[in-house]
Design an enzyme around this catalytic site. Structure first.
Site, PDB file in Angstrom:
ATOM      1  N   GLU A  26     -18.840  41.274   3.188  1.00 10.92           N
ATOM      2  CA  GLU A  26     -19.917  42.228   2.929  1.00 10.92           C
ATOM      3  C   GLU A  26     -20.580  42.644   4.236  1.00 10.92           C
ATOM      4  OE1 GLU A  26     -23.728  40.583   1.474  1.00 10.92           O
ATOM      5  OE2 GLU A  26     -22.621  38.704   1.285  1.00 10.92           O
ATOM      6  N   LYS A 160     -28.314  32.280  -4.559  1.00 13.47           N
ATOM      7  CA  LYS A 160     -29.428  32.020  -3.649  1.00 13.47           C
ATOM      8  C   LYS A 160     -30.467  31.150  -4.352  1.00 13.47           C
ATOM      9  CE  LYS A 160     -28.725  36.192  -0.911  1.00 13.47           C
ATOM     10  NZ  LYS A 160     -27.558  36.744  -1.625  1.00 13.47           N
TER      11      LYS A 160
END
Length: 315
Positions: A26, A160
């Site tokens: 990414e 996360k």
């Protein structure tokens, strides 16, 4: 009429032509996930780590409206240093292309573009997921729905830890996204080794992951992603007590300042960086480098065997 088709960097085009393994990366970690000037240095380290482990890196992003699989070094440097780089999920890609934007792809967009390009393995840090208080805000990352119909292996350190990990795992199950731990039955917690939840499946080698990918293709039943949770070793994680205290402080700041939506994750990651005096950044870098190395080994294990005659023999 303008041609908006996906562009390929020269190194990726050559790898595709030669049948070499490719790993998608990414670009949001370059433009939004890490502070300057560390972001450019780390982006280069990630690509080199993929090469060192037997695969070709394909960092995905948009430059001037051109969606590119395999940004070159100058393009990565541009995204690392430019202001106003858009954060692109899948829904944003066409709009950004039409307006000639510079953009960095999220997990959702990177996965979708990589799959469209025939790349089967993607390395990231941590997934997006269900946000805390989502029962009232309905705030949930587009990563989850994108992965439900994108056939790719995502090597990550879990979701996360600033998110609702349990709710995210429930949503992944509902969406039919396969989840396995790499060398563990515990789902990792990004900055911390243990995210607090079990997973049903454990895979222990790159070859075993490649076998799961092959079985999925042979079955022809599931088209969703395989999320592979790759935890940090306990001696490399952020101290759990420091993590929990910093997270509680950050969530309180979010509520006080009314920050919501796309701004939540970068705000909390910046808060972690400041409050831990850079220790969270060091952990974040260790996460993505370890995941890049594992993704490259998986891609190599899944690649067709080369023939001494110069063409590929299916594994």
């Amino acid at each position: 009429m303008t041609d908006f088709s996906i562009q390929y960097g020269g190194h990726v085009s050559r790898a595709r032509g030669d049948g070499r393994p490719v790993v998608a990366l990414e670009s949001t970690i370059v433009s939004h996930g890490l502070p300057r000037p560390d972001n450019l240095r780390v982006a280069r380290e990630i690509e080199q780590t993929v090469r060192d482990n037997g695969a070709v890196p394909a960092t995905i992003g948009m430059i001037g409206g051109r969606l590119t699989v395999g940004l070159d070094d100058a393009q990565i440097e541009h995204l690392a240093g430019a202001d106003g780089v858009a954060k692109l999920s899948v829904r944003d890609l066409a709009l950004a292309a039409a307006t000639g934007a510079d953009g960095a792809t999220t997990v959702a967009a990177t996965s979708a573009v990589a799959a469209a390009a025939g790349i089967g393995v993607f390395a990231t840090g941590g997934l997006g997921g269900v946000h805390r208080e989502a029962n009232t805000t309905f705030d949930e990352s587009a990563d989850l729905t994108a992965l439900s119909h994108t056939p790719i292996v995502v090597v990550c350190a879990g979701v996360k830890s600033i998110l609702d990990v349990g709710a995210t795992l429930e949503r992944l199950e509902t969406l039919g996204v396969a989840v396995a731990g790499y060398g563990t039955h515990r789902f990792p917690g990004f900055f911390v080794t243990d995210g607090g939840f079990d997973v049903d499946w454990r895979l222990d080698t790159p070859e075993q992951v490649a076998a799961a990918v092959a079985a999925r293709a042979d079955h022809g039943v599931s088209s969703g992603a395989l999320v592979l949770g790759h935890p940090l070793p306990a001696d490399e994680q952020l101290d759990p007590e420091l993590h929990d205290r910093t997270l509680a402080e950050g969530l309180a700041l979010l509520a006080r300042e009314g920050i919501t939506g796309k701004a939540v994750t970068p705000f909390l990651l910046a808060h972690f960086h400041d409050s831990t005096e850079g220790r969270s950044l060091a952990v974040n870098v260790r996460i993505i480098l370890r995941n890049a190395a594992l993704a490259a080994r998986i891609a190599a294990a899944a690649a067709p065997a080369p023939s001494p005659l110069g063409f590929s023999i299916p594994a």
